[in-house]
Design a protein around this motif. Structure first.
Motif, PDB file in Angstrom:
ATOM      1  N   ASN A  95       0.817  -1.217   0.000  1.00  0.00           N
ATOM      2  CA  ASN A  95       0.000   0.000   0.000  1.00  0.00           C
ATOM      3  C   ASN A  95       0.850   1.266   0.000  1.00  0.00           C
ATOM      4  OD1 ASN A  95       0.851  -0.037   2.723  1.00  0.00           O
ATOM      5  ND2 ASN A  95      -1.047   0.925   3.432  1.00  0.00           N
ATOM      6  N   CYS A 138      -7.908  -3.105   0.451  1.00  0.00           N
ATOM      7  CA  CYS A 138      -9.208  -3.728   0.194  1.00  0.00           C
ATOM      8  C   CYS A 138     -10.268  -2.685  -0.159  1.00  0.00           C
ATOM      9  CB  CYS A 138      -9.651  -4.539   1.406  1.00  0.00           C
ATOM     10  SG  CYS A 138     -11.207  -5.405   1.182  1.00  0.00           S
ATOM     11  N   GLN A 139     -10.838  -2.814  -1.345  1.00  0.00           N
ATOM     12  CA  GLN A 139     -11.818  -1.833  -1.824  1.00  0.00           C
ATOM     13  C   GLN A 139     -13.131  -1.886  -1.041  1.00  0.00           C
ATOM     14  OE1 GLN A 139     -11.069   0.476  -4.291  1.00  0.00           O
ATOM     15  NE2 GLN A 139      -9.023  -0.390  -4.061  1.00  0.00           N
ATOM     16  N   SER A 140     -13.439  -3.043  -0.448  1.00  0.00           N
ATOM     17  CA  SER A 140     -14.733  -3.179   0.235  1.00  0.00           C
ATOM     18  C   SER A 140     -14.723  -2.620   1.659  1.00  0.00           C
ATOM     19  CB  SER A 140     -15.173  -4.647   0.253  1.00  0.00           C
ATOM     20  OG  SER A 140     -14.261  -5.423   1.006  1.00  0.00           O
TER      21      SER A 140
END
Length: 310
Positions: free
Chosen positions: A42, A73-75
């Motif tokens: 990241n 994590c996109q969610s």
């Protein structure tokens, strides 16, 4: 070199943090000062770091990050328990405090860890051979169980267990660091049964807490290696590289070399921290490349290697 006494993985942490950190780590590898790197996926220069590892043939693993910057994590929504009201991870101590208060959702920890492994694979083209935790988050209560499950599911064989021999005989460590390292050690010891249950391996000896930054010197590294050689192979749950009459000790030395970050360049979403901008990064780089240290390795029959060689 004759039969080595120590197979030493020298891991450059925080690969990907910024271009200057990346270049310093590559220079250190090319000079024979490190043998392995741990990637922050990241971080702002992660893709550049992965490309450099491919170009220079640097063995690379994953530095799982749950404490600094933005998630992968996109969610994970802005109201995730892993994030503060600015949308960033809680920080080294903030993460620990939130965990202690029971405020972190372990399902979100698992989602983020798996997302970081997926991104690592996208960047490098392969799964990591080893995976450790940025700021030692992987050995914390509750987190270690999730961490071990993810490694087991994905057949990632090696991790880091930061229990350092000689830690409590270091008068040069300031009290606040000694207290933090002692807590890291306690958490790491409590992680051993968990990692063992999941069949995860780690080197016999861990080094690096007592030799960080300005505390890195040839005498201090020699002292650390002496502790490693005295410790010997620890158990069947770790890895031992030899079946000869004189067993080979396996060890990992955690280091943080590089050229200091420039202000506003690098980081994991919040910009570079003081650690990355410190002259300590350059100091470690200089010591690790010092010909007298490389001569010491040869004299003491210490062979540098990667996790995949253990």
């Amino acid at each position: 070199m004759p039969q080595p006494r120590v197979m030493l993985v020298v891991t450059g942490d925080d690969f990907g943090y910024c271009p200057r950190r990346n270049q310093g780590i590559v220079d250190c590898f090319e000079a024979g000062g490190i043998s392995n790197v741990s990637l922050l996926v990241n971080a702002s220069a992660a893709k550049d770091a992965a490309d450099l590892a491919k170009r220079h043939g640097i063995p690379i693993g994953l530095h799982a990050n749950l404490s600094e910057g933005v998630p992968v994590c996109q969610s994970l929504q802005p109201d995730s328990t892993l994030l503060n009201h600015h949308g960033f991870f809680h920080g080294k101590m903030g993460f620990r405090q939130a965990l202690q208060r029971g405020q972190l959702n372990m399902a979100e920890v698992e989602l983020e860890l798996r997302a970081q492994v997926r991104l690592f694979r996208e960047l490098t083209g392969h799964l990591p051979c080893h995976m450790d935790g940025h700021q030692h988050v992987h050995v914390l209560p509750e987190v270690r169980e999730i961490f071990a499950q993810v490694l087991s599911d994905l057949s990632i064989p090696y991790t880091r267990v930061p229990v350092e021999p000689g830690l409590h005989n270091c008068p040069w460590l300031p009290a606040h660091l000694h207290d933090f390292y002692t807590q890291v050690e306690k958490d790491a010891l409590d992680s051993i049964p968990v990692f063992t249950r999941y069949g995860i391996r780690w080197p016999d000896v861990y080094l690096g807490l007592t030799t960080m930054g300005q505390n890195m010197s040839i005498p201090n590294l020699k002292r650390a290696l002496t502790h490693a050689m005295a410790a010997g192979p620890s158990s069947a749950t770790s890895t031992s590289a030899s079946t000869s009459e004189e067993p080979v000790v396996t060890a990992e030395l955690m280091v943080h070399p590089g050229y200091p970050s420039q202000p506003h360049e690098g980081g994991c979403g919040e910009g570079p921290d003081n650690f990355s901008q410190s002259s300590d990064r350059q100091h470690e780089l200089t010591i690790l490349k010092d010909p007298s240290l490389l001569a010491l390795y040869s004299q003491e029959r210490v062979q540098l290697c990667a996790f995949k060689d253990l």
